[in-house]
Design a protein around this motif. Structure first.
Motif, PDB file in Angstrom:
ATOM      1  N   GLY A 129       0.819  -1.211   0.000  1.00  0.00           N
ATOM      2  CA  GLY A 129       0.000   0.000   0.000  1.00  0.00           C
ATOM      3  C   GLY A 129       0.848   1.252   0.000  1.00  0.00           C
ATOM      4  O   GLY A 129       1.928   1.293   0.613  1.00  0.00           O
ATOM      5  N   SER A 133      -1.649   6.309   5.016  1.00  0.00           N
ATOM      6  CA  SER A 133      -1.014   5.682   6.178  1.00  0.00           C
ATOM      7  C   SER A 133       0.341   5.087   5.819  1.00  0.00           C
ATOM      8  O   SER A 133       1.229   4.984   6.669  1.00  0.00           O
ATOM      9  N   ASN A 190       0.828  -4.474   6.209  1.00  0.00           N
ATOM     10  CA  ASN A 190      -0.295  -4.129   5.331  1.00  0.00           C
ATOM     11  C   ASN A 190      -0.824  -2.754   5.689  1.00  0.00           C
ATOM     12  O   ASN A 190      -1.344  -2.541   6.788  1.00  0.00           O
ATOM     13  N   THR A 191      -0.681  -1.804   4.746  1.00  0.00           N
ATOM     14  CA  THR A 191      -1.263  -0.464   4.949  1.00  0.00           C
ATOM     15  C   THR A 191      -2.419  -0.244   3.982  1.00  0.00           C
ATOM     16  O   THR A 191      -2.916   0.878   3.870  1.00  0.00           O
ATOM     17  N   THR A 192      -2.822  -1.291   3.242  1.00  0.00           N
ATOM     18  CA  THR A 192      -3.984  -1.125   2.360  1.00  0.00           C
ATOM     19  C   THR A 192      -5.254  -1.339   3.188  1.00  0.00           C
ATOM     20  O   THR A 192      -5.188  -1.769   4.347  1.00  0.00           O
ATOM     21  N   SER A 193      -6.393  -1.055   2.577  1.00  0.00           N
ATOM     22  CA  SER A 193      -7.657  -1.312   3.272  1.00  0.00           C
ATOM     23  C   SER A 193      -8.141  -2.740   3.026  1.00  0.00           C
ATOM     24  O   SER A 193      -9.214  -3.113   3.502  1.00  0.00           O
ATOM     25  N   MET A 196     -10.183  -5.355   5.509  1.00  0.00           N
ATOM     26  CA  MET A 196     -11.080  -4.626   6.416  1.00  0.00           C
ATOM     27  C   MET A 196     -12.518  -5.102   6.152  1.00  0.00           C
ATOM     28  O   MET A 196     -12.840  -5.464   5.018  1.00  0.00           O
ATOM     29  N   GLN A 199     -14.432  -4.731   2.741  1.00  0.00           N
ATOM     30  CA  GLN A 199     -13.463  -4.600   1.649  1.00  0.00           C
ATOM     31  C   GLN A 199     -13.058  -5.998   1.172  1.00  0.00           C
ATOM     32  O   GLN A 199     -13.240  -6.970   1.897  1.00  0.00           O
ATOM     33  N   ASP A 217      -0.443  -5.287  10.695  1.00  0.00           N
ATOM     34  CA  ASP A 217      -1.601  -4.895   9.869  1.00  0.00           C
ATOM     35  C   ASP A 217      -2.173  -3.614  10.466  1.00  0.00           C
ATOM     36  O   ASP A 217      -2.385  -3.539  11.689  1.00  0.00           O
ATOM     37  N   VAL A 219      -5.112  -2.407   9.578  1.00  0.00           N
ATOM     38  CA  VAL A 219      -6.572  -2.579   9.663  1.00  0.00           C
ATOM     39  C   VAL A 219      -6.943  -3.059  11.070  1.00  0.00           C
ATOM     40  O   VAL A 219      -6.287  -3.943  11.618  1.00  0.00           O
ATOM     41  N   THR A 225      -7.327  -9.553  11.748  1.00  0.00           N
ATOM     42  CA  THR A 225      -7.544  -9.739  10.314  1.00  0.00           C
ATOM     43  C   THR A 225      -7.086 -11.146   9.910  1.00  0.00           C
ATOM     44  O   THR A 225      -6.349 -11.810  10.642  1.00  0.00           O
TER      45      THR A 225
END
Ligand code: NDP
Length: 279
Positions: A129, A133, A190-193, A196, A199, A217, A219, A225
């Motif tokens: 990501g 963030s 992990n900085t992606t959504s 979540m 998602q 993570d 999230v 997660t």
């Protein structure tokens, strides 16, 4: 003589449900400090007036959230972290000068230090990501001295933009090259959504990570997660998004109320219960 009550606030629009009052009120109670923390719903057109007169509005400082974080940077004297991240989330007075910082950086790093001590022995991190963030995460890793950060993003241009911003220790890689990058990564973030609630999942097979790797993570809805569950199943150490959320609040409290609070199991349980109640 009664103690003077100091107060901070969270400025947002709309004033979405936030865990910050819960966190700061817990610390105020625990440390026996006469203080307050409220939520201020301020629309974009009123933000500059509110921030420039924060003291008059009765506050010693503030947190800033969507959609004001970039504007807050322009209206205050930002530190290197806020400038690098391109957004300020914590404002505080230095005499009459209103300074700002971005506490996501130390939230991320402080949580890793607490959850997986020694995590920074690795020279290589893999970050997924390249959104808002990610900038805080990449800046924190560079500041801590991590030698090389492979940065994977669905749209590689955003990863390249972070390399241009932070320098050649950041190495953009294609999203499809994640499996090849896993064996060399002592830290995966992990900085992606992805992952979540609501998602798509984050489809990643962790079996190629080194046995002493740490997985983080950002999230925190859900609290655990699939990525963190898979890492634990492999016996890897983990750092979760709720931990980061709690640790990022520490510095603001210290700046406003003059005492460094602790992220305790009791505070964590309180916020977990709140998150579960608002699913
Ligand atoms: P941004 O919107 O700035 O960035 C989102 C990132 O996710 C981008 O890299 C984007 O890639 C990627 N992404 C989104 N959908 C997909 C997809 N289908 N496939 C691949 N990549 C995808 O969000 P933030 O950086 O602000 O937040 C990201 C997450 O971190 C959120 O879940 C947020 O709640 C959490 N967070 C947690 C914090 C904490 O304290 N624990 C603090 C801050 C954030 P692309 O660039 O290609 O669109």
């Amino acid at each position: 003589m009664a103690a003077i009550k100091r107060a901070a606030c969270l400025i947002g629009w709309p004033a979405a449900h936030s865990r910050s009052p819960l966190i700061h009120h817990y610390w105020l109670r625990q440390l026996g400090i006469e203080g307050g923390y409220s939520i201020e719903a301020v629309p974009p057109e009123g933000f500059a007036e509110f921030v420039l007169n924060l003291k008059t509005h009765g506050y010693v400082g503030a947190n800033v959230t969507i959609p004001h974080k970039e504007r807050a940077l322009q209206l205050t004297e930002p530190d290197a972290r806020a400038r690098a991240v391109g957004a300020a989330n914590t404002l505080y007075y230095d005499g009459d000068l209103l300074r700002s910082t971005n506490t996501d950086v130390e939230g991320f790093i402080g949580n890793l230090d607490a959850s997986a001590p020694g995590w920074d022995r690795t020279a290589h991190a893999l970050v997924l990501g390249a959104g808002g963030s990610s900038r805080a995460v990449v800046f924190g890793l560079l500041e801590r001295g991590i030698g090389r950060i492979a940065l994977a993003n669905r749209s590689i241009e955003r990863a390249q933009a972070l390399r241009d911003l932070f320098g050649d220790r950041v190495v953009p890689i294609a999203w499809s090259d994640i499996p090849a990058a896993l064996p060399g990564a002592g830290l995966l973030v992990n900085t992606t959504s992805l992952g979540m609630n609501g998602q798509p999942p984050l489809p990643i097979d962790l079996s190629a990570l080194p046995a002493d790797a740490v997985v983080a993570d950002l999230v925190y809805v859900p609290l655990e997660t699939d990525l963190l569950a898979a890492a634990k199943a492999r016996g890897l150490r983990t750092a979760d998004g709720l931990g980061m959320l709690l640790h990022q609040a520490v510095r603001g409290f210290d700046l406003w109320f003059g005492a460094r609070p602790h992220v305790t199991a009791e505070l964590r349980a309180l916020v977990e219960a709140d998150l579960l109640g608002h699913k």
